[in-house]
Scaffold this motif. Structure first.
Motif, short mmCIF file in Angstrom:
data_model
loop_
_atom_site.label_atom_id
_atom_site.label_comp_id
_atom_site.label_asym_id
_atom_site.label_seq_id
_atom_site.Cartn_x
_atom_site.Cartn_y
_atom_site.Cartn_z
N GLU A 171 9.78 -0.62 8.87
CA GLU A 171 8.48 -0.51 9.55
C GLU A 171 7.49 -1.66 9.31
OE1 GLU A 171 9.81 1.81 7.53
OE2 GLU A 171 8.38 2.48 6.00
N HIS A 172 7.46 -2.21 8.09
CA HIS A 172 6.46 -3.26 7.85
C HIS A 172 6.84 -4.55 8.58
CE1 HIS A 172 5.58 -0.98 3.85
NE2 HIS A 172 5.19 -0.31 4.91
N THR A 180 1.27 -0.69 1.02
CA THR A 180 1.84 0.64 0.78
C THR A 180 1.06 1.32 -0.34
OG1 THR A 180 3.98 -0.32 1.27
CG2 THR A 180 4.01 1.78 0.11
N HIS A 182 -3.12 0.86 6.20
CA HIS A 182 -1.68 0.80 6.01
C HIS A 182 -0.96 1.84 6.90
CE1 HIS A 182 2.11 -0.33 4.31
NE2 HIS A 182 2.42 0.95 4.34
N ASP A 233 1.92 1.07 9.55
CA ASP A 233 3.19 1.81 9.69
C ASP A 233 3.37 2.34 11.11
OD1 ASP A 233 4.10 1.57 7.08
OD2 ASP A 233 3.23 3.46 6.40
ZN ZN Z 1 4.31 1.59 4.95
#
Ligand code: ZN
Length: 419
Positions: free
Chosen positions: A205-206, A324, A370, A374
């Motif tokens: 995802e990042h 994260t 964050h 995501d």
């Molecule tokens: Zn994340």
């Protein structure tokens, strides 16, 4: 789920290639569809001829300038002789292909649009006014995966227009391509995992967020070592920096043509929910994403953030750097479940009942940003054939998980298929 979405397309006339001078070789024709391509020397083979195309002795220009002159017919026959001598046949063939492709894609986009409006559907395709892009060269990063804790090496490579983004796991044998598509999601517990057969790529995802956020539409992603994307500093900043290191180019398909980057435009609300969590998309003139979170830990609490996707710079400055985060009291339990083995105070913010263990935060609302990072990374999995994953809509999520994000992507893709 009702219909409400369609790929919307305002007529997008692909810029007709300027007529090449007959003095150019067929190889140098690549150049017309993408001057930016000059930067990729290994692909560009007609550099020596590049000046010719504004040359004043260009026969076409000469014809226009002197059309009124009395010896026009002599000039025209001269022109044809010139074409015949200078591989006009090849030129004509290639450009007929270019024009045909352009016209066909334009027509099909328009008919999709008209159909979608008449059926009152959920989505349509819309022009971004941008061509599809890719990287100008390869770039590599290595590091530990968040969950596996394994070291892996990941290299981003340029890809052909229309190929989209895809992973290839390179170990003893090279596996098949795993398209970064919601259809290939096999797991969503605390991260998004893609897979086909026995091959998996965890925690995409990042990286996907960075590629979508800064406009890398086509990209081959090779992974060696562990089957997880390196976590790096826990944000998308390092991926943005990696892309900036090599730069972006206009992507070309195998015919040397550029392709338009389309977005899905949402015409009616689409939503998915689970308990009090939801992801919804509402019609909006441009892409914006709003995220809400609600944690019992006082240091996080309730946060909302909205990102307007006006340009690639806004992703870099507002979203990419958000890291994260995790809850201290859950670490042991998650590690026992075989998760977050690669997490540390260097790559994740940790929050306990009594506050952050490793401040300072990069933004006061870093956790919410964050979550938005995501969400963008998961929405990137809506992208097909090098188009955008983020729809033109106001997307709003509240307390959403990766699994709800992916469910939403599938709803969007289904709505796009339904008309
Ligand atoms: Zn994340």
């Amino acid at each position: 789920m009702t219909k409400g979405l369609c790929y919307h397309s305002s007529p997008f006339p692909p810029p007709p290639p300027p007529p090449p001078p007959p003095s150019m070789s067929s190889k140098s024709l690549r150049f017309f569809s993408s001057p930016q391509h000059r930067r990729r020397h290994h692909h560009y083979r007609g550099e020596k001829n590049q000046h010719h195309h504004h040359h004043h002795h260009h026969p076409l220009l000469s014809m226009r300038w002197r059309a009124s002159s009395s010896n026009l017919s002599r000039r025209i026959s001269h022109l044809f002789a010139h074409f015949a001598n200078k591989s006009f046949g090849i030129w004509s063939q290639q450009h007929t292909t270019l024009f045909t492709r352009g016209c066909l894609s334009d027509l099909s986009c328009q008919s999709t649009y008209l159909t979608s409006l008449s059926n009152n559907v959920l989505t349509s395709k819309t022009e971004t006014g941008q061509p599809q892009r890719t990287l100008s060269g390869p770039v590599t990063r290595m590091g530990k995966g968040l969950h596996s804790g394994e070291e892996s090496t990941l290299t981003l490579f340029p890809a052909t227009a229309g190929e989209g983004r895809y992973f290839v796991y390179m170990n003893d044998i090279v596996t098949e391509k795993i398209s970064a598509s919601a259809d290939n999601v096999v797991e969503t517990r605390l991260s998004t995992c893609l897979g086909i057969g026995h091959t998996k790529v965890r925690t995409v995802e990042h990286l996907m967020s960075a590629l979508e956020g800064i406009g890398v539409n086509n990209c081959r992603i090779e992974l060696r070592g562990g089957q997880e994307v390196p976590l790096l500093d826990g944000s998308a900043s390092q991926w943005v920096k990696a892309v900036e290191e090599v730069g972006l180019s206009i992507a070309q398909d195998r015919h040397g043509c550029q392709l338009p980057a389309l977005s899905l435009k949402v015409h009616k609300p689409i939503f998915v929910f689970d308990g009090d969590s939801f992801v919804a998309a509402f019609p909006a003139p441009a892409t914006r994403v709003t995220c809400g979170i609600d944690f019992p830990q006082q240091a996080i609490g309730r946060q909302w953030f909205t990102w307007y996707h006006c340009n690639n710079a806004s992703y870099k400055s507002e979203i990419a750097a958000a890291r994260t985060f995790g809850i201290y009291e859950q670490i042991e339990q998650l590690q026992q479940a075989g998760l977050i083995k690669g997490a540390s105070l260097d790559n994740a913010l940790v929050c306990s009942e009594s506050g952050w263990l490793n401040p300072p935060l990069r933004f006061p609302d870093e956790p919410c940003r964050h979550k938005l990072l995501d969400l963008v990374g998961d929405l990137a999995l809506c992208a097909q054939s090098g188009h955008l994953g983020l729809p033109v809509a106001h997307i709003i999520s509240f307390k959403a998980s990766h699994s709800l994000h992916v469910k939403f992507c599938k709803a969007i893709l289904q709505a796009a298929k339904d008309h």
